[in-house]
Design a protein around this motif. Sequence first.
Motif, PDB file in Angstrom:
ATOM      1  N   GLN A 102       2.296  -0.684  -3.758  1.00 12.18           N
ATOM      2  CA  GLN A 102       2.213  -0.391  -2.332  1.00 12.18           C
ATOM      3  C   GLN A 102       1.575  -1.572  -1.609  1.00 12.18           C
ATOM      4  OE1 GLN A 102       3.526   2.360  -0.927  1.00 12.18           O
ATOM      5  NE2 GLN A 102       4.218   2.959  -2.982  1.00 12.18           N
ATOM      6  N   THR A 104      -0.496  -3.778   1.230  1.00 10.51           N
ATOM      7  CA  THR A 104      -1.637  -3.627   2.117  1.00 10.51           C
ATOM      8  C   THR A 104      -1.270  -4.246   3.464  1.00 10.51           C
ATOM      9  OG1 THR A 104      -2.685  -5.758   1.653  1.00 10.51           O
ATOM     10  CG2 THR A 104      -3.094  -3.969   0.087  1.00 10.51           C
ATOM     11  N   GLU A 105      -2.139  -4.112   4.421  1.00 15.77           N
ATOM     12  CA  GLU A 105      -1.848  -4.650   5.754  1.00 15.77           C
ATOM     13  C   GLU A 105      -1.813  -6.177   5.755  1.00 15.77           C
ATOM     14  OE1 GLU A 105      -6.469  -4.498   7.449  1.00 15.77           O
ATOM     15  OE2 GLU A 105      -4.917  -3.168   8.259  1.00 15.77           O
ATOM     16  N   ASP A 106      -2.367  -6.808   4.704  1.00 15.38           N
ATOM     17  CA  ASP A 106      -2.375  -8.266   4.629  1.00 15.38           C
ATOM     18  C   ASP A 106      -1.190  -8.840   3.861  1.00 15.38           C
ATOM     19  OD1 ASP A 106      -4.820  -8.471   6.019  1.00 15.38           O
ATOM     20  OD2 ASP A 106      -5.926  -8.009   4.177  1.00 15.38           O
ATOM     21  N   ASP A 107      -0.341  -7.971   3.309  1.00 14.90           N
ATOM     22  CA  ASP A 107       0.807  -8.445   2.542  1.00 14.90           C
ATOM     23  C   ASP A 107       1.977  -8.782   3.456  1.00 14.90           C
ATOM     24  OD1 ASP A 107       0.075  -8.366  -0.286  1.00 14.90           O
ATOM     25  OD2 ASP A 107      -0.152  -6.200   0.003  1.00 14.90           O
ATOM     26  N   ARG A 108       2.785  -9.738   3.018  1.00 17.11           N
ATOM     27  CA  ARG A 108       4.010 -10.126   3.744  1.00 17.11           C
ATOM     28  C   ARG A 108       5.200  -9.825   2.822  1.00 17.11           C
ATOM     29  NH1 ARG A 108       3.358 -16.233   4.919  1.00 17.11           N
ATOM     30  NH2 ARG A 108       5.385 -15.881   5.931  1.00 17.11           N
ATOM     31  N   ARG A 209      -0.984 -12.679  -1.806  1.00  4.90           N
ATOM     32  CA  ARG A 209      -1.682 -12.214  -0.609  1.00  4.90           C
ATOM     33  C   ARG A 209      -2.788 -13.184  -0.214  1.00  4.90           C
ATOM     34  NH1 ARG A 209      -4.354  -7.733  -2.508  1.00  4.90           N
ATOM     35  NH2 ARG A 209      -2.314  -6.728  -2.606  1.00  4.90           N
TER      36      ARG A 209
END
Length: 242
Positions: A102, A104-108, A209
């Motif tokens: 899953q 995270t908000e920092d993943d691209r 990340r």
Amino acid sequence: MTVLILGGTAEARDLAAQLHERGVDVVSSLAGRVTRPRLPVGEVRVGGFGGVEGLTAWLRENGVQAVVDATHPFAERIAANAFHATQAAGIPLLRLARPGWQPTEDDRWHWADDLEEAAALLPGLGSRVFLTSGRQGLAAFADLDPLWFLIRCVDPPGQPLPRRHEVVLDRGPYRLDGERALMTEHDIDVLVTKDSGGAMTAAKLTAARELGLPVVIVRRPPRPSAPETADAAAAAEWVLNQ
């Protein structure tokens, strides 16, 4: 009782060990695609069964009372064969599957339905690719001549391969410091992987990340509907209750 575990994964080895300790006769089946696989405890067979009919016959001839499909999330063919063979033989089937990763908000992350779609996304994301999707299906990337690939797999890959590449043979589990160093050393600017899930190979996602790199992730293929768990201990209890 006799249980067939369709394995090759860490979860399969864990389940085989738990059942062996509790006196269950376990036969673990490996596809035979890796030269030196990690072997589980108990009896091991290597190679296919001969499709649905062959697997159905084998289950009946060997008095198997339950089957656990603990194969890799992308082992589509054996998963389908196991479903249809257990239905034909009237044997219960459980799927032991690790959860997918899953973001995270920092993943691209950029999702793709297959390797071909993953390859099509790459030219717009980077030019130096860390390709960790395994040694099968690499032909999807063979025509991307402007890009350079660091290809990691357990055994040497076959042809065709991208024209500009380097192959590194390695096997998980991988550590974060090693993944970060590998990507930095080779000036990687995009990572490609399958949604295999689990902790053994997740460090590359953390490294990507931290380095701010885009990641192309191939979605898991659909599986036939069957009872499922992500926990080897729960799978062992399921077997003992059959």
